[in-house]
Structure formats: C-alpha cells, structure tokens
Design an enzyme around this catalytic site. Structure first.
Site, PDB file in Angstrom:
ATOM      1  N   ARG A  74     -29.575 -74.343   6.289  1.00  0.00           N
ATOM      2  CA  ARG A  74     -28.980 -75.626   6.664  1.00  0.00           C
ATOM      3  C   ARG A  74     -27.831 -75.896   5.703  1.00  0.00           C
ATOM      4  O   ARG A  74     -28.044 -76.145   4.520  1.00  0.00           O
ATOM      5  CB  ARG A  74     -30.038 -76.728   6.557  1.00  0.00           C
ATOM      6  CG  ARG A  74     -29.608 -78.057   7.161  1.00  0.00           C
ATOM      7  CD  ARG A  74     -30.612 -79.139   6.814  1.00  0.00           C
ATOM      8  NE  ARG A  74     -30.528 -79.477   5.409  1.00  0.00           N
ATOM      9  CZ  ARG A  74     -31.499 -80.070   4.702  1.00  0.00           C
ATOM     10  NH1 ARG A  74     -32.645 -80.353   5.282  1.00  0.00           N
ATOM     11  NH2 ARG A  74     -31.334 -80.355   3.425  1.00  0.00           N
ATOM     12  N   HIS A  78     -29.746 -83.323   5.181  1.00  0.00           N
ATOM     13  CA  HIS A  78     -30.698 -83.619   6.251  1.00  0.00           C
ATOM     14  C   HIS A  78     -30.113 -84.604   7.254  1.00  0.00           C
ATOM     15  O   HIS A  78     -30.411 -84.547   8.448  1.00  0.00           O
ATOM     16  CB  HIS A  78     -31.973 -84.201   5.634  1.00  0.00           C
ATOM     17  CG  HIS A  78     -33.003 -84.608   6.628  1.00  0.00           C
ATOM     18  ND1 HIS A  78     -33.784 -83.701   7.298  1.00  0.00           N
ATOM     19  CD2 HIS A  78     -33.388 -85.837   7.063  1.00  0.00           C
ATOM     20  CE1 HIS A  78     -34.610 -84.355   8.117  1.00  0.00           C
ATOM     21  NE2 HIS A  78     -34.393 -85.647   7.991  1.00  0.00           N
ATOM     22  N   TYR A  86     -29.399 -81.499  -4.062  1.00  0.00           N
ATOM     23  CA  TYR A  86     -30.568 -80.798  -4.580  1.00  0.00           C
ATOM     24  C   TYR A  86     -30.502 -79.295  -4.298  1.00  0.00           C
ATOM     25  O   TYR A  86     -31.299 -78.526  -4.822  1.00  0.00           O
ATOM     26  CB  TYR A  86     -31.842 -81.370  -3.951  1.00  0.00           C
ATOM     27  CG  TYR A  86     -31.712 -81.609  -2.465  1.00  0.00           C
ATOM     28  CD1 TYR A  86     -31.882 -80.567  -1.560  1.00  0.00           C
ATOM     29  CD2 TYR A  86     -31.379 -82.863  -1.974  1.00  0.00           C
ATOM     30  CE1 TYR A  86     -31.727 -80.768  -0.205  1.00  0.00           C
ATOM     31  CE2 TYR A  86     -31.227 -83.080  -0.613  1.00  0.00           C
ATOM     32  CZ  TYR A  86     -31.411 -82.025   0.264  1.00  0.00           C
ATOM     33  OH  TYR A  86     -31.252 -82.230   1.611  1.00  0.00           O
TER      34      TYR A  86
END
Length: 267
Positions: A74, A78, A86
């Site tokens: 990804r 998100h 992160y």
C-alpha cells in the site's frame, strides 16, 4: 468454484502484518480448510494473470476453490488523513522500484511488443476516456432525495426462500437430536496449546475447578509464555491493547494497592 484473491499490502492501518499473525504467507491459512492456495508477486502483471488463469481453470474443472495471495504494498496511507509516517522510508523506496505499470512497460519495450508511438497513442486514449467520464460525472444532476432508498433491497422481483434438499422434519429436533456422548478434556481449556475430544458412552461429569490461587498462577504463566512468543504490536498511541501498557498498569496497581484481609468461606 470460487477464486479468492487475498491482497497482502503489508499493513493494517499502522500495524504491519508480521505483528498480527505468526505466518509469513497468509495463503497457508487456506490449508486449514483443505483449500488449494497460490502465492504470487502482486506487482507482476503477467505472474498475476498466470496465477489467476490457473486458478480459474482448476475451479472450472471441479477442483476448486483456490486462494491466491498477491504480495504487494500500500503506497499511501490508510485514508486521506493518514500520511503513513509509520512506514520506513526504505520500505517505500523498495516498493517504488516494483511499480507494476513501470515493470510491465519495461517488459513490453524489452520484447518489442510496442514502441514509443504506440505508447503515446495508448496514453492519449486513456486521458480522453478519463476526461469524458469525469465531465459526465461532474455535469450530471444530483439525484433527488426520493431515490435514496431505491435499489437497496429486492422489492419482490424474485422469491427468496430456503430450498430444502431433505424433508425439513428430518433435520429439525426431535428427529435431528443427538445425544451428548463426546468427552472434551478440561472442557477445551488452554493446556500446553492442546485440546482433545474422544468418544465415550456416557457424558463425563465436570471436574472441580482448581483453587483460585492456582488458577491465577496458571493463567499468569500462560500469559507470560504468550508474551514471550508473540511480538508486541506497533502501538498507534498507547491504549489497552498494548501489552507493555497493560504490564505497566498491573505493576502500578500492585505497588499502590492497600493490603486487606480475605474472609474464609466454609465449603
């Protein structure tokens, strides 16, 4: 005949997959269900096509279902509010070099399946189609409130009911009742990671529960073993699911708790 594609993009929000499951290959989970599985480079267009084609052929031949784990990444957060800070920069750098579009373009060029003129023609057609679709969407009138509940549920266009393959009476109590003759050791409680079930002619009576102190020691021992075996999750803040936080809370309670007496109960 079902092909399931598991897109392993390495992260569940800010938690890497390795912190969630002890499996390197999530496709291994299919084995527990007797399902065939394949692992494929999700950024290789040709490899994904070959794996999907093989899985579809297996299903159509009556040997399905098949699970395909496509390993990819990804490349953004998100959601829009997530900058994905992160994720280590080196990890992004690695996966940028694995970009599936760039890799497939290189393959087409290397095998002389297109040239610069053909690529330019395809890119121009894509832009025309995107512009046309965007223009249609932006110029379309907003739907009225009366349409909000339309197309959500079936409004009697076809009957939805159970298709009993056997007489319903056969699969319902009392004819379908089964005597409880199975004995489950310790009622399935955790014991060295094993439980057992053996048939017996009579149902076993429950064993007396161990004293509270022994139960507490056993529970703490199991929790300590699990804590050593399982890595801590990557915490998004400090919350109740962070085991390090839980240990700190327990230590704090043990040092601040006041001693009190327990009254003995007669049995």
């Amino acid at each position: 005949p079902l092909v399931v594609v598991l897109e392993n993009n390495q992260w569940a929000y800010s938690t890497p997959v390795a912190r969630q499951v002890p499996l390197r290959n999530l496709a291994d989970r299919a084995l527990a269900y007797g399902i065939a599985s394949k692992i494929v480079d999700g950024n290789d267009v040709l490899a994904v096509y070959a794996a999907a084609k093989s899985a579809v052929d297996e299903c159509r031949a009556g040997r399905g279902p098949v699970l395909i784990e496509a390993k990819t990444m990804r490349m953004k957060g998100h959601a829009q509010h997530d900058p994905a800070e992160y994720v280590p920069k080196e990890m992004f750098d690695y996966w940028k070099k694995q970009d599936p579009i760039a890799r497939y373009e290189a393959y087409l060029t290397e095998h002389k399946l297109w040239d610069a003129a053909k690529k330019e023609e395809i890119d121009a057609r894509i832009e025309r189609e995107l512009d046309a679709d965007q223009k249609f969407a932006e110029e379309s009138a907003m739907p009225t409130a009366e349409f909000v509940e339309q197309g959500v549920y079936c409004d009697g266009c076809h009957a939805i009911e159970a298709q009993w393959q056997r007489p319903q009476k056969e699969v319902m109590p009392p004819e379908a009742s089964v005597e409880a003759v199975w004995k489950v050791a310790d009622f399935g409680a955790f014991s060295n990671g094993r439980t057992s079930a053996v048939p017996t002619s009579t149902q076993a009576a429950p064993k007396a529960h161990p004293p509270a102190a022994a139960h507490t020691r056993q529970k703490q021992s199991v929790e300590d073993d699990l804590s050593k075996a399982m890595p801590l999750r990557v915490p998004f803040g400090r919350g109740p699911k962070d085991r390090a936080f839980e240990r700190e809370q327990q230590q704090h309670k043990s040092t601040t708790a006041k001693p009190h007496r327990h009254k003995k109960r007669r049995r």
